[in-house]
Every structure is written in C-alpha cells, then in structure tokens.
Enzyme design. Sequence first.
Site, mmCIF file in Angstrom:
data_model
loop_
_atom_site.group_PDB
_atom_site.id
_atom_site.type_symbol
_atom_site.label_atom_id
_atom_site.label_comp_id
_atom_site.label_asym_id
_atom_site.label_seq_id
_atom_site.Cartn_x
_atom_site.Cartn_y
_atom_site.Cartn_z
ATOM 1 N N GLY A 212 0.821 -1.201 0.000
ATOM 2 C CA GLY A 212 0.000 0.000 0.000
ATOM 3 C C GLY A 212 0.853 1.247 0.000
ATOM 4 O O GLY A 212 2.046 1.182 0.294
ATOM 5 N N HIS B 144 -3.940 34.944 -11.236
ATOM 6 C CA HIS B 144 -3.805 33.526 -11.541
ATOM 7 C C HIS B 144 -4.808 32.695 -10.731
ATOM 8 O O HIS B 144 -5.577 31.907 -11.284
ATOM 9 C CB HIS B 144 -2.358 33.094 -11.229
ATOM 10 C CG HIS B 144 -2.076 31.646 -11.456
ATOM 11 N ND1 HIS B 144 -1.338 31.188 -12.525
ATOM 12 C CD2 HIS B 144 -2.412 30.547 -10.750
ATOM 13 C CE1 HIS B 144 -1.242 29.873 -12.460
ATOM 14 N NE2 HIS B 144 -1.882 29.461 -11.381
ATOM 15 N N GLU B 145 -4.816 32.937 -9.430
ATOM 16 C CA GLU B 145 -5.709 32.148 -8.572
ATOM 17 C C GLU B 145 -7.174 32.475 -8.853
ATOM 18 O O GLU B 145 -8.019 31.583 -8.850
ATOM 19 C CB GLU B 145 -5.389 32.389 -7.086
ATOM 20 C CG GLU B 145 -3.998 31.927 -6.647
ATOM 21 C CD GLU B 145 -3.716 30.459 -6.925
ATOM 22 O OE1 GLU B 145 -4.672 29.650 -6.919
ATOM 23 O OE2 GLU B 145 -2.545 30.115 -7.170
HETATM 24 ZN ZN ZN Z 1 -2.279 27.611 -10.653
#
Ligand code: ZN
Length: 614
Positions: free
Chosen positions: A213, A435-436
């Site tokens: 895992g 951008h955000e």
């Molecule tokens: Zn980004």
Amino acid sequence: MEKKTRFSIIYFLIAFLFIMALEYYLFSRTIVTVSYSEFKVLLKENLIDHLVITQGNIEGKFLKGAQDRLITLRKESDEQSKKQLQEIHTFTVVRMDDPDLVKELTEKGINYTAKQEVTWVKTLLSWIVPILIFVAVWVYLLRRMGGAGGGFMAVGKSKAKIYVEGETKLTFEDVAGVEEAEDELKEVIEFLKNPQKFQSLGGKIPKGILLVGPPGTGKTLLARAVAGEAKVAFLSISGSDFVEMFVGVGAARVRDLFSQAEKLAPCIIFIDEIDALGKARGLSPVGGVDEKEQTLTQLLTEMDGFDTKKGVIIMAATNRPEILDPALLRSGRFDRHVLVDRPDIKGREEIFRVHTKKVKLADNVDLRVLASMTPGMVGADIANIVNEAALLAVRKNKDFIEMADFEEAIERVIAGLEKKSRVMNKKEKECVAFHETGHAIVASVLPHADPVRRVSIIPRGIAALGYTIQLPTEDRYLLTKSELLDRMAVMLGGKAAEEIIFGEASTGAKNDLEKATAMAMSMVKAYGMSEKLGPVSFDRSRPLFLETPWSSPKEYSEATSREIDEEVKKILLESLEKANDILTERIEKLKQIAHVLLEREVIDGDELKRLLQE
Ligand code: ZN
Ligand code: ADP
Ligand code: MG
C-alpha cells in the site's frame, strides 16, 4: 560494563603488586645474596656447606659463625641489619667463571650437587605470559567495542527490535479504515494464538504475508497490531538494516533473525520496507553478485527451510511491490498479498476518531466533515492534522480543539507551513492574485468542476505562491470525459487569466501545466477518450506483480506516438481556450475579484459565490 572492566584491571594490578611485595619481603628474610668474594672467603674458612650449583648461580647453607664473619666482612654497623643477618641460614651467589671451584670444594670436603636450571619457568615467563597479556588486552578491546550498541562484534547479529509477547500493546482498535486487510489477517491471528489446534483442524497457513500500500496507510501499524492481537512476540526489522557495506553481513543477519524467531515462536517476523532488500536481482547497476543479492538469497533459503508448524509468520511491508524480486512473491514465500489502501471517507472518519480519542474536542467538531475535507489523505496525514490542530489550539490558549483549528491544520498539511517570511513584490502578488482568481472563476462556472472552498494568495510551503482549494463533495473513483475536461480547464484557468490580463503567462503555471498534461496524456493513452485514436489503450500499465518488472516495451509505432502527442496538444489547447473564453467573458469579474483578493489575501467559497453573482 566498560567501567567495570577497567575497575577489575585496577584491582588485578593492585593484587599483583601486593603479591610481589610480599614475596620479596619473605624471600629477603630467608635468603641473602652474597658477593663472589664473600663467598670465596666463607668457602676458604669452611663456613658453608650443602651447595647447589646451577648454570647461573650457587645456593648454599651457612655453617655456625658464617653470619658473624659476613657482618665483619661487610663492616655492618647497623644493629637492625646485623640482627636480620643473624637469622638467615641460606645464601645465594651469582656464579663466576671459576675453573678451580670444584677442586677447591673437593679439597674442603664440602657437599655439593649440580642442578639443571628449571628452564620451563623461564619459558613460561618469556612466552606464555606475554601471550596471556596479549589475549587479555584483545578480549578487553573486543568487549569494549561490542559493548557500545551492537558494535563491532555484533555485525552478524540481526538488528531486529524484539517486542515480547503482547508488548506492542496495539490492537485493531488502533487501526482504522482498513477493515478488509484486518479481515484477511484475522486468520493469521487465530493461527498464532493456537498453532497446534489450527494444524490439527487441517488449516493451511501462509508462510509469508506481504502488506502492500501507499506510504502512511498504516502497514507498519497493522503488522504490530497483529502481534498485539495475537499476543505473540514481534521481531521487527527494516529492510535497509540488512544492507551493509560488508559482503555477507546481511546474510548473517538473516540467519540470526530466523534462529531468534525459532526460539521465540510463536511469533511474527516483520520486515518493514522490504523493497530496500528485495529489489529484483539483476537490477544492480554494478553487476556481479553483490551484497544485496546474497542477503536476498539467504532470505529465500531461510523462508523455504522454515516450517510454519513452528508458529512463525513472516510479514513484510512495501509500497513498491512492482520492483520486488519475483522470487520473493512465489508460492511458499510471500504468496499472500494484503492490500492496505488509502482510506475512503468512512475510513478517514474512523481514523480521525482513533486519533482524536486522546484530545479534547469542541462541540462544533464534526469528524464526518473533516473526513470529507481530506480526500486522498492517508492515516499518517490525518495523525499529522490532529497533532497540528492540537498545537494550534494550545497556541491560542484554548481548552478545546475547534473546527477552525482543524481547518487551518488541514490547510497547513495540504500546502505546507505558512511562510510569513516570504515577501512578494507588488507585481508578483498581482500576478498570483489574477492567476488564482482565474482558477476560481473557471471552477465556479463549469458545471462538472468541484466547488471552490477557498482562494488564497498567502504563500505557503516551498513551491506554492497561492492556492485554490476545491472541495470534492465525495470521493471519486470514476470520472467522465466531460468531468476530466472541466478539471483541465480549471487547471489552465490560472495561465489563461495571466495571459488575458498581462498579455503573457508567468512561470507560476508550471505545476498546473504538468498536471494538465499528465491528465491529457492519460485520456488519450489509457482511457481511450480521443476520437482520432479511438478506444485503444496505449498505456499497457504493468500488472501489480509482474515477472519481469523492469521491461516495459513500447507497443506502438513512431507514427502513433506522434499522433498521441498531437492529440494531447489538441486537448490541452481546447481546454485553455475554454478557460480563456470563460474569463474573457467575465473580465470585469476577474478584475474585481482579483482586487478583493489582493486586499484580503483570502476569499472563502461563499464569498466568492456572492461576488460572482453580484
Ligand atoms: Zn495555478
Ligand atoms: P506505513 O507503514 O504504511 O507507511 P505507518 O504504519 O508507519 O504507515 O503509519 C504512520 C502513522 O500514521 C501511524 O503510526 C499512525 O499514527 C498513523 N496511521 C496510519 N494509518 C493509520 C490507520 N489506518 N489508522 C490509524 N492510524 C493510522
Ligand atoms: Mg511503514
């Protein structure tokens, strides 16, 4: 131990000196050494008898008056010495080259015998004693080296940490969200509790169990819990402990480990991170029979020679089963594989429950919501979040951990620790804000994208200057093509916004591009989602346990390869265009929200929705 040895050596020296002194004292009281001239005088005057002549010296007895003569010869004036000398009846003298001695003795009628000197004493002194001293020093040094933490003498000893019966103190209560794995291991526990009974009922138990895992899902924890549940000894060793500089050391350790286990049975041998040791042979770049190969071979031999009837179960854990040597996975060795997968939402809730047992929670904490906020996280992450939340609450002098602490902790764990020290210049900050906002608007508009939870331009961690957290409402195992395309548009939304506002993109979009490209690649190669290439899988992903793990031949032509690249590019361009269209249409909103973000640094999901709807 070191101190003790030093002490005993000091004692030994003291005792030795004491004996020497005693002997000297006693010796000097019974025998006197005379000079050869004195001896000659005593001889001439018939004052000695019973001589024993050896190679080096002459011993003899004084006759009456000899002592007095000696005193006058020596002109002794000290009363003490005179008295001492009076009591001595034996003398010794160093022999000189005196050819007439025998003649003289015969003339005087003195008894004399010759005696072979006892040479073995000399031999003893000159040979055995130095050897003994040498051996003693050697043993002392080895002990010293061996004393400190395994040390030099313990190279071949296994470094296994041994927890005796039930000492791991862990049970399945402490492991959550891995019910399937627990079920598979219950049989093993039954066996370990009562090996004989199990055998007589005809049960066949696997020799080796491999826990497979991703990191942090609780493999090590689970193995220890098995020992705790069965109340048997647990010998735990890491695969890397076998890997040593000296050839043969690893193999010796394996032998030692198994012989220890035999003595402790019933018990569990647990080899953690076995990939360090069990890498497929022949993968070594150096070539030849290297140390690891030898160790691995020894492990295989021991496993083959081991009888499960003795009640020893061998467990191992790895997060990279595909690189393991196929020989390790053959039947009779690690032939039982237990998957310890990332927990689902229910599992995460339970893991949160396990880890919050010992902390005080405020009433507003809802573990289910916390679980829904942490998709893809593993047990280790959750343990980390709880710890972080507790620290935050303490720092704020709270008596209970509140939901807000958990939220902050989750953000921290997701994006790394808050870096207040990093200062961005105004232009950079603006760039990040647009951008955000780009990501956030595209995510809010597209129907198949996950809703936005929070947008932030507070720099965190090493890489992220800002971030947009989307909250999936549920864990997803299946995604449709339109969902994937929407996600890609969201990923490229940041780049699109930068291009719209500033006319060019910045390097900040690197990570987004990587993710989007990987996704497009999968769509074309693995999911058959490209119309041009059709429903063909070009991504022959390797089965989990492949015989030859390192060969992965390309199974399509160069022309197909080019087509794949073109398709990937097309999908990416389309996604970018989609994001571009959405943002161009809402350019006023983009500017407005970006400015709010610049001002406040953080906007949460509800606020964003309100701003968009205004
Ligand atoms: Zn980004
Ligand atoms: P792995 O060996 O799979 O990398 P570990 O067993 O070392 O993971 O897990 C590290 C820590 O994370 C554990 O000590 C435990 O605190 C926590 N943890 C991981 N998985 C779980 C789980 N399923 N239930 C509870 N705690 C877990
Ligand atoms: Mg581990």
